[in-house]
Design a protein around this motif. Sequence first.
Motif, PDB file in Angstrom:
ATOM      1  N   PRO A  64       0.825  -1.219   0.000  1.00  0.00           N
ATOM      2  CA  PRO A  64       0.000   0.000   0.000  1.00  0.00           C
ATOM      3  C   PRO A  64       0.853   1.261   0.000  1.00  0.00           C
ATOM      4  N   ILE A  65       0.345   2.296  -0.659  1.00  0.00           N
ATOM      5  CA  ILE A  65       1.050   3.574  -0.753  1.00  0.00           C
ATOM      6  C   ILE A  65       0.755   4.385   0.506  1.00  0.00           C
ATOM      7  N   ARG A  66       1.804   4.692   1.256  1.00  0.00           N
ATOM      8  CA  ARG A  66       1.600   5.431   2.506  1.00  0.00           C
ATOM      9  C   ARG A  66       2.585   6.596   2.663  1.00  0.00           C
ATOM     10  N   SER A  67       3.574   6.733   1.740  1.00  0.00           N
ATOM     11  CA  SER A  67       4.613   7.751   1.941  1.00  0.00           C
ATOM     12  C   SER A  67       4.864   8.539   0.661  1.00  0.00           C
ATOM     13  N   ILE A  68       5.426   9.733   0.834  1.00  0.00           N
ATOM     14  CA  ILE A  68       5.755  10.573  -0.313  1.00  0.00           C
ATOM     15  C   ILE A  68       6.814   9.918  -1.175  1.00  0.00           C
ATOM     16  N   ASN A  69       7.722   9.157  -0.564  1.00  0.00           N
ATOM     17  CA  ASN A  69       8.761   8.469  -1.329  1.00  0.00           C
ATOM     18  C   ASN A  69       8.145   7.443  -2.271  1.00  0.00           C
ATOM     19  N   GLN A  70       7.125   6.741  -1.803  1.00  0.00           N
ATOM     20  CA  GLN A  70       6.452   5.772  -2.673  1.00  0.00           C
ATOM     21  C   GLN A  70       5.784   6.469  -3.861  1.00  0.00           C
ATOM     22  N   VAL A  71       5.174   7.619  -3.614  1.00  0.00           N
ATOM     23  CA  VAL A  71       4.539   8.354  -4.713  1.00  0.00           C
ATOM     24  C   VAL A  71       5.595   8.829  -5.706  1.00  0.00           C
ATOM     25  N   ASN A  74      -2.989  13.488  -8.413  1.00  0.00           N
ATOM     26  CA  ASN A  74      -2.552  14.115  -9.661  1.00  0.00           C
ATOM     27  C   ASN A  74      -1.839  13.109 -10.556  1.00  0.00           C
ATOM     28  N   HIS A  75      -1.017  12.263  -9.958  1.00  0.00           N
ATOM     29  CA  HIS A  75      -0.338  11.224 -10.740  1.00  0.00           C
ATOM     30  C   HIS A  75      -1.371  10.304 -11.406  1.00  0.00           C
ATOM     31  N   PHE A  76      -2.370   9.906 -10.642  1.00  0.00           N
ATOM     32  CA  PHE A  76      -3.403   9.033 -11.202  1.00  0.00           C
ATOM     33  C   PHE A  76      -4.198   9.747 -12.293  1.00  0.00           C
ATOM     34  N   ALA A  77      -4.506  11.020 -12.103  1.00  0.00           N
ATOM     35  CA  ALA A  77      -5.286  11.752 -13.113  1.00  0.00           C
ATOM     36  C   ALA A  77      -4.545  11.794 -14.444  1.00  0.00           C
ATOM     37  N   GLU A  78      -3.261  12.117 -14.412  1.00  0.00           N
ATOM     38  CA  GLU A  78      -2.486  12.165 -15.651  1.00  0.00           C
ATOM     39  C   GLU A  78      -2.392  10.787 -16.288  1.00  0.00           C
ATOM     40  N   SER A  79      -2.200   9.756 -15.475  1.00  0.00           N
ATOM     41  CA  SER A  79      -2.069   8.396 -16.008  1.00  0.00           C
ATOM     42  C   SER A  79      -3.382   7.893 -16.586  1.00  0.00           C
ATOM     43  N   ILE A  80      -4.483   8.161 -15.880  1.00  0.00           N
ATOM     44  CA  ILE A  80      -5.791   7.679 -16.344  1.00  0.00           C
ATOM     45  C   ILE A  80      -6.199   8.386 -17.635  1.00  0.00           C
ATOM     46  N   ALA A  81      -5.865   9.658 -17.765  1.00  0.00           N
ATOM     47  CA  ALA A  81      -6.152  10.352 -19.027  1.00  0.00           C
ATOM     48  C   ALA A  81      -5.400   9.687 -20.183  1.00  0.00           C
ATOM     49  N   LEU A 131      -1.545  13.158  -0.507  1.00  0.00           N
ATOM     50  CA  LEU A 131      -2.681  12.595  -1.234  1.00  0.00           C
ATOM     51  C   LEU A 131      -2.908  13.328  -2.555  1.00  0.00           C
ATOM     52  N   HIS A 132      -2.805  14.646  -2.558  1.00  0.00           N
ATOM     53  CA  HIS A 132      -3.000  15.391  -3.800  1.00  0.00           C
ATOM     54  C   HIS A 132      -1.945  15.023  -4.845  1.00  0.00           C
ATOM     55  N   LYS A 133      -0.732  14.773  -4.397  1.00  0.00           N
ATOM     56  CA  LYS A 133       0.316  14.364  -5.339  1.00  0.00           C
ATOM     57  C   LYS A 133      -0.018  13.013  -5.963  1.00  0.00           C
ATOM     58  N   TYR A 160     -10.107  16.062  -9.765  1.00  0.00           N
ATOM     59  CA  TYR A 160      -9.320  15.063 -10.502  1.00  0.00           C
ATOM     60  C   TYR A 160     -10.166  14.344 -11.548  1.00  0.00           C
ATOM     61  N   GLN A 161     -11.461  14.207 -11.293  1.00  0.00           N
ATOM     62  CA  GLN A 161     -12.360  13.765 -12.367  1.00  0.00           C
ATOM     63  C   GLN A 161     -12.292  14.766 -13.515  1.00  0.00           C
TER      64      GLN A 161
END
Length: 352
Positions: free
Chosen positions: A101-108, A182-189, A177-179, A225-226
């Motif tokens: 699971p993603i829990r840290s800024i380093n993981q993001v 945002n990563h997911f929004a760009e990837s999903i697009a 969380l916002h970071k 993000y939608q």
Amino acid sequence: MSDSLPLLLRAARGESVERPPVWMMRQAGRYMKIYRDLRDRHPSFRERSENPDLSYEISMQPFKAFKPDGVILFSDILTPLPGMGINFDIVESKGPLIQEPIRSINQVDCLRQLEPEYSMPFVGEVLTRLRESVKNEAAVLGFVGAPWTLAAYVVEGKSSKNYSVIKAMAFQEPKLLHKLLNHFAESIAKYLRYQINSGAQVVQMFDSWAGQLSPIDYEIFAAPYQKQVIDLVKKTHPNTPIILYISGSAGVLERMGQTGVDIVSLDWTVDMAEGCARLPKTVGVQGNVDPGLLFGTPNAIRQRIIDTVKKAKDRIHILNLGHGILPGTPEDNARVFFEAGKTVNDLIGSDN
């Protein structure tokens, strides 16, 4: 405008159509014996969804059986995660499990940018084959998970009843969380563009867990993000209709209609007439028959379809369930749903 295009595509684009098109969320799946038999031979969900031959075969099963107006890719909203460096599994009766699971800024920071043509070539292959097979008899639908829902899975690590882990992150470490969002929004697009380029004619974004947010938090963590996904896709594919679905969306319907989406898919907890009244007339509606009704009598199914279609009169309307079809639903009742949807004009005429 062209009558040679699939009915669902014409309706989703706002053209005048002879009747509402009809398909079902989760129409390929466990309620069909042919699917359960295939699942017994191939017990891994990821194999079924990521092997292009199996995904294609499963996607076509309801089309061959019922001829719905839409054929949707058999896949999962978590399918793009490995392409970003997030591994998962789907365990029968338990659902998705995220290995780390993603829990840290380093993981993001370590997440990869999604390149779907390289990490998910099977998706493009299946969509292309579906278009070739159904031609203009049905519209081919693609779909994705929205950023908040993907984040909920990868932060919680699994399905959740109260989403306490991601909500703790939202209220303690919002920048983190916002970071991630945002990563997911760009990837999903990117992923949606890839689906459209591969053959998807209409696409649906599932923000399944955004209904767990209060309206104020929906405006902070889900809606922006939608909208980001929708805006990015519309820049390159302005004519591809986008549908937005949220389970338990009664409290945020108006906000859904402000995201730039073409069609809002209503769940069954909202009366269709009230849902239409709460959305701009330029926004279409999809839905919203209670999936539980499909355990009822054929007459009850027909009467509810008549009621739903009447209430959506003069709107862009795609007839659907208010959620996915439930396991154990009698296949004959699924057939009644599709047949009633296709003959709804005659049913309304005889009902008056």
